[in-house]
Scaffold this motif. Sequence first.
Motif, PDB file in Angstrom:
ATOM      1  N   SER A   1      53.892 105.798  71.550  1.00 54.56           N
ATOM      2  CA  SER A   1      54.725 105.367  70.431  1.00 54.56           C
ATOM      3  C   SER A   1      54.616 103.861  70.244  1.00 54.56           C
ATOM      4  CB  SER A   1      56.194 105.746  70.695  1.00 54.56           C
ATOM      5  OG  SER A   1      56.971 105.534  69.535  1.00 54.56           O
ATOM      6  N   ASP A   2      54.937 103.424  69.052  1.00 58.49           N
ATOM      7  CA  ASP A   2      55.136 102.004  68.746  1.00 58.49           C
ATOM      8  C   ASP A   2      53.948 101.133  69.141  1.00 58.49           C
ATOM      9  OD1 ASP A   2      58.044 101.933  67.712  1.00 58.49           O
ATOM     10  OD2 ASP A   2      58.127 103.198  69.509  1.00 58.49           O
ATOM     11  N   VAL A   3      52.810 101.423  68.512  1.00 62.53           N
ATOM     12  CA  VAL A   3      51.584 100.666  68.756  1.00 62.53           C
ATOM     13  C   VAL A   3      51.653  99.301  68.069  1.00 62.53           C
ATOM     14  CG1 VAL A   3      49.072 100.665  68.442  1.00 62.53           C
ATOM     15  CG2 VAL A   3      50.256 102.773  69.054  1.00 62.53           C
ATOM     16  N   HIS A   4      52.131  99.264  66.852  1.00 65.80           N
ATOM     17  CA  HIS A   4      52.338  98.018  66.102  1.00 65.80           C
ATOM     18  C   HIS A   4      51.142  97.069  66.184  1.00 65.80           C
ATOM     19  CE1 HIS A   4      56.509  98.847  65.086  1.00 65.80           C
ATOM     20  NE2 HIS A   4      56.727  99.195  66.358  1.00 65.80           N
ATOM     21  N   GLY A   5      49.958  97.580  65.831  1.00 63.32           N
ATOM     22  CA  GLY A   5      48.779  96.734  65.731  1.00 63.32           C
ATOM     23  C   GLY A   5      47.946  96.602  66.984  1.00 63.32           C
ATOM     24  N   ARG A   6      48.357  97.170  68.080  1.00 61.14           N
ATOM     25  CA  ARG A   6      47.596  97.050  69.331  1.00 61.14           C
ATOM     26  C   ARG A   6      46.549  98.162  69.407  1.00 61.14           C
ATOM     27  NH1 ARG A   6      51.104  93.807  68.319  1.00 61.14           N
ATOM     28  NH2 ARG A   6      51.901  92.262  69.785  1.00 61.14           N
ATOM     29  N   VAL A   7      45.594  98.106  68.480  1.00 60.86           N
ATOM     30  CA  VAL A   7      44.571  99.146  68.346  1.00 60.86           C
ATOM     31  C   VAL A   7      43.737  99.265  69.614  1.00 60.86           C
ATOM     32  CG1 VAL A   7      42.544  99.894  67.024  1.00 60.86           C
ATOM     33  CG2 VAL A   7      44.510  98.891  65.843  1.00 60.86           C
TER      34      VAL A   7
ATOM     35  N   LEU B   1      42.978 106.705  74.404  1.00 63.34           N
ATOM     36  CA  LEU B   1      42.159 107.812  73.907  1.00 63.34           C
ATOM     37  C   LEU B   1      40.856 107.955  74.691  1.00 63.34           C
ATOM     38  CD1 LEU B   1      42.623 107.295  70.072  1.00 63.34           C
ATOM     39  CD2 LEU B   1      43.633 109.115  71.465  1.00 63.34           C
ATOM     40  N   LYS B   2      40.281 106.852  75.104  1.00 62.77           N
ATOM     41  CA  LYS B   2      38.989 106.876  75.801  1.00 62.77           C
ATOM     42  C   LYS B   2      39.111 107.218  77.277  1.00 62.77           C
ATOM     43  CE  LYS B   2      34.914 104.054  76.598  1.00 62.77           C
ATOM     44  NZ  LYS B   2      34.248 102.778  76.349  1.00 62.77           N
ATOM     45  N   ASN B   3      40.203 106.802  77.916  1.00 67.63           N
ATOM     46  CA  ASN B   3      40.291 106.880  79.368  1.00 67.63           C
ATOM     47  C   ASN B   3      41.192 107.979  79.916  1.00 67.63           C
ATOM     48  OD1 ASN B   3      38.671 104.478  80.404  1.00 67.63           O
ATOM     49  ND2 ASN B   3      39.895 103.623  78.752  1.00 67.63           N
ATOM     50  N   GLU B   4      42.001 108.574  79.100  1.00 64.63           N
ATOM     51  CA  GLU B   4      42.905 109.630  79.570  1.00 64.63           C
ATOM     52  C   GLU B   4      42.399 111.001  79.152  1.00 64.63           C
ATOM     53  OE1 GLU B   4      45.348 109.821  81.550  1.00 64.63           O
ATOM     54  OE2 GLU B   4      46.329 107.877  81.629  1.00 64.63           O
ATOM     55  N   LYS B   5      42.275 111.876  80.098  1.00 62.00           N
ATOM     56  CA  LYS B   5      41.992 113.284  79.822  1.00 62.00           C
ATOM     57  C   LYS B   5      43.339 113.991  79.675  1.00 62.00           C
ATOM     58  CE  LYS B   5      37.585 112.773  80.581  1.00 62.00           C
ATOM     59  NZ  LYS B   5      36.960 112.075  79.497  1.00 62.00           N
ATOM     60  N   ALA B   6      43.455 114.857  78.696  1.00 58.69           N
ATOM     61  CA  ALA B   6      44.737 115.520  78.453  1.00 58.69           C
ATOM     62  C   ALA B   6      44.516 116.836  77.729  1.00 58.69           C
ATOM     63  CB  ALA B   6      45.652 114.610  77.635  1.00 58.69           C
TER      64      ALA B   6
ATOM     65  N   ASP C   1      44.633 105.975  63.644  1.00 61.59           N
ATOM     66  CA  ASP C   1      43.440 106.341  62.875  1.00 61.59           C
ATOM     67  C   ASP C   1      42.298 105.361  63.127  1.00 61.59           C
ATOM     68  OD1 ASP C   1      44.753 108.541  61.809  1.00 61.59           O
ATOM     69  OD2 ASP C   1      45.316 107.504  59.959  1.00 61.59           O
ATOM     70  N   ARG C   2      42.604 104.075  63.178  1.00 63.81           N
ATOM     71  CA  ARG C   2      41.581 103.055  63.451  1.00 63.81           C
ATOM     72  C   ARG C   2      41.000 103.230  64.854  1.00 63.81           C
ATOM     73  NH1 ARG C   2      44.232  97.557  62.529  1.00 63.81           N
ATOM     74  NH2 ARG C   2      42.243  96.831  63.350  1.00 63.81           N
ATOM     75  N   ALA C   3      41.853 103.528  65.832  1.00 64.18           N
ATOM     76  CA  ALA C   3      41.383 103.728  67.209  1.00 64.18           C
ATOM     77  C   ALA C   3      40.475 104.948  67.304  1.00 64.18           C
ATOM     78  CB  ALA C   3      42.570 103.865  68.161  1.00 64.18           C
ATOM     79  N   ILE C   4      40.851 106.019  66.631  1.00 64.05           N
ATOM     80  CA  ILE C   4      40.025 107.230  66.624  1.00 64.05           C
ATOM     81  C   ILE C   4      38.663 106.929  66.010  1.00 64.05           C
ATOM     82  CG2 ILE C   4      39.780 109.508  65.556  1.00 64.05           C
ATOM     83  CD1 ILE C   4      42.850 109.843  65.992  1.00 64.05           C
ATOM     84  N   ALA C   5      38.651 106.236  64.875  1.00 59.56           N
ATOM     85  CA  ALA C   5      37.386 105.896  64.208  1.00 59.56           C
ATOM     86  C   ALA C   5      36.533 104.979  65.084  1.00 59.56           C
ATOM     87  CB  ALA C   5      37.665 105.244  62.858  1.00 59.56           C
TER      88      ALA C   5
END
Length: 166
Positions: free
Chosen positions: A12-18, A25-30, A44-48
């Motif tokens: 929650s609450d990323v507020h620009g910390r892409v 997203l890259k380092n956690e398996k879930a 969305d930017r992080a996923i892209a």
Amino acid sequence: MPQEETKILVVSDVHGRVSRMRWVLKNEKADALFFLGDGLYDLDRAIAANGGAPDYPIYRVCGNCDMGSEEPTEGLAPFDGVLFFYTHGHRYGVKAGHERILEYAADRGADVVLFGHTHYKTLRAATPYTPALFNPGSLRDGASYGVITIRDGVCSFGWKQVPEAW
């Protein structure tokens, strides 16, 4: 034979910390990720930037800072016999207390309430009449995110932090 666990990430609450979102997203398996708002465009930017979505579902809701988003403000999702109610929390006055959100979630049969908005890590155990309550904190303030494991219908809650370099 050991039982399998379900691992759920809560952000929650990323507020620009892409870059921090990219790291999670890259380092956690879930098995799933709940994104509780205030940074949907960052997600969305992080996923892209990572070359596409991870191979697990992402349950998304908009927060008070996600202007123009068409995502819902809340949802229900079952995992391994546990029903999760997830929302950002601003519509339930969570900065002033948890009574409203707990009552609303209990009325819907939820076992666990996931919320953000306050930027504070929170864990409150379930009682016979109220669900458990969990806030992962903020990727902006403290770089924290939540990890829930479910085994035999029982949740364990914890927090992790993105390394400082991110």
